[in-house]
Design a protein around this motif. Sequence first.
Motif, short mmCIF file in Angstrom:
data_model
loop_
_atom_site.label_atom_id
_atom_site.label_comp_id
_atom_site.label_asym_id
_atom_site.label_seq_id
_atom_site.Cartn_x
_atom_site.Cartn_y
_atom_site.Cartn_z
N MET A 1 7.61 -45.92 -3.74
CA MET A 1 6.75 -45.13 -2.89
C MET A 1 7.30 -44.00 -2.15
N LEU A 2 6.55 -43.00 -2.86
CA LEU A 2 7.32 -42.08 -1.46
C LEU A 2 7.69 -42.31 -0.29
N LEU A 3 6.62 -42.55 0.37
CA LEU A 3 6.35 -42.37 2.12
C LEU A 3 7.40 -43.59 2.41
N VAL A 4 7.24 -44.64 1.71
CA VAL A 4 8.72 -45.94 2.02
C VAL A 4 10.05 -45.39 1.61
N VAL A 5 10.02 -44.32 0.98
CA VAL A 5 11.49 -43.66 1.05
C VAL A 5 12.41 -42.43 1.90
N ILE A 6 10.43 -42.11 2.29
CA ILE A 6 11.29 -40.89 3.19
C ILE A 6 11.42 -42.10 4.60
N LEU A 7 10.81 -43.04 4.78
CA LEU A 7 11.05 -43.65 5.72
C LEU A 7 12.14 -44.08 6.04
N ALA A 8 12.87 -45.00 4.77
CA ALA A 8 13.90 -45.41 5.30
C ALA A 8 15.33 -44.78 5.27
N MET A 9 15.15 -42.92 4.22
CA MET A 9 15.92 -41.89 5.01
C MET A 9 16.03 -41.73 5.94
N PHE A 10 14.74 -41.60 6.41
CA PHE A 10 14.58 -41.31 7.98
C PHE A 10 15.57 -42.22 9.12
N LEU A 11 15.26 -43.36 8.85
CA LEU A 11 15.89 -44.50 9.54
C LEU A 11 16.87 -44.53 9.47
N GLY A 12 17.85 -44.27 7.96
CA GLY A 12 19.22 -43.77 7.75
C GLY A 12 19.72 -43.31 8.48
N LEU A 13 19.14 -41.74 9.08
CA LEU A 13 19.43 -40.34 9.12
C LEU A 13 19.58 -40.74 11.07
N THR A 14 18.77 -41.40 11.85
CA THR A 14 18.98 -41.68 12.95
C THR A 14 19.18 -42.75 13.95
N PRO A 15 20.51 -43.35 13.17
CA PRO A 15 20.98 -44.07 14.07
C PRO A 15 21.15 -44.10 15.54
N ALA A 16 20.71 -43.00 16.10
CA ALA A 16 21.23 -42.65 17.45
C ALA A 16 19.85 -43.29 18.49
N ASN A 17 18.45 -43.62 17.73
CA ASN A 17 17.31 -44.34 17.47
C ASN A 17 17.05 -45.12 17.65
N LEU A 18 18.03 -46.20 16.65
CA LEU A 18 17.91 -47.07 16.26
C LEU A 18 16.57 -48.12 17.15
#
Length: 266
Positions: A1-18
């Motif tokens: 699902m596209l939204l889940v992919v986008i969400l996973a990518m965002f979480l991976g690209l913003t580790p400073a805001n974990l």
Amino acid sequence: MLLVVILAMFLGLTPANLLLNFFYLGVSIFLVMMTYFFDLTAGLVLNLLFILLQGTLMLYLNVVRNQTVPLALAFWLFMPILLSITFYGMTYQLQQLQAENQKMHDEMVQLGAFDEETNLRTLVSYIQDASVFLETSRRYDLPVTTLVLKIRYFEEMRRMLTGEQMREVIKLVSETIKASTRGNDIVYILDRENLSWGVLLFTDLPGAKIVANRIKDQFAKQVENSVALKGTEVLLVVGIAAYDQKKMSSAYELMNAAAKETEYDV
């Protein structure tokens, strides 16, 4: 699902805001669950309240404290409502499919083509399906056989067994036949009153005998392990008939030939 992919990518690209991301992820899951357990309207109201609070926080940081709004806050402004709508749409489609399947099931029961207790097709379906099997056999020269299965000494067993034990027998026989046959072999309960089952197979007599022996062996094991039937000897008799287009002109003749063979299964 596209939204889940986008969400996973965002979480991976913003580790400073974990910590911030996981907090809003928890909020999003909560809103999705509220939408699922209640309805879309309730979910949208909660999501709009969340957007209002989130928007207020972003205005406060930008206008009052003159701070740059973090990317995470902007991302999480609309992601929860998108997730809620998407998951609600998926569950709604699943519910529609389940409703359609239940409707088809009910219609088949009403037409007498489906047995509600065993989830097996009935004699009505057997005759219809067997006609297709026989036509396919004639057209493509494929071997077709049928099994008819009964309880040995059924009348005596019916007097001896309780209602609960008889239901257990019906359940065990039905489940054993389904488990012992291939996916393209169709299983039927032909007679509820005198308890007989049928199986249509695209195979020859030797192949059908292998299936029959497998069913009988598996059923014996199931009876032995059954608490309700402990100490009770319940046996199956199986009749096998192969379609012969020179001697048989209908599905009834094939079925009756197999039923006749049960008399010789000793």
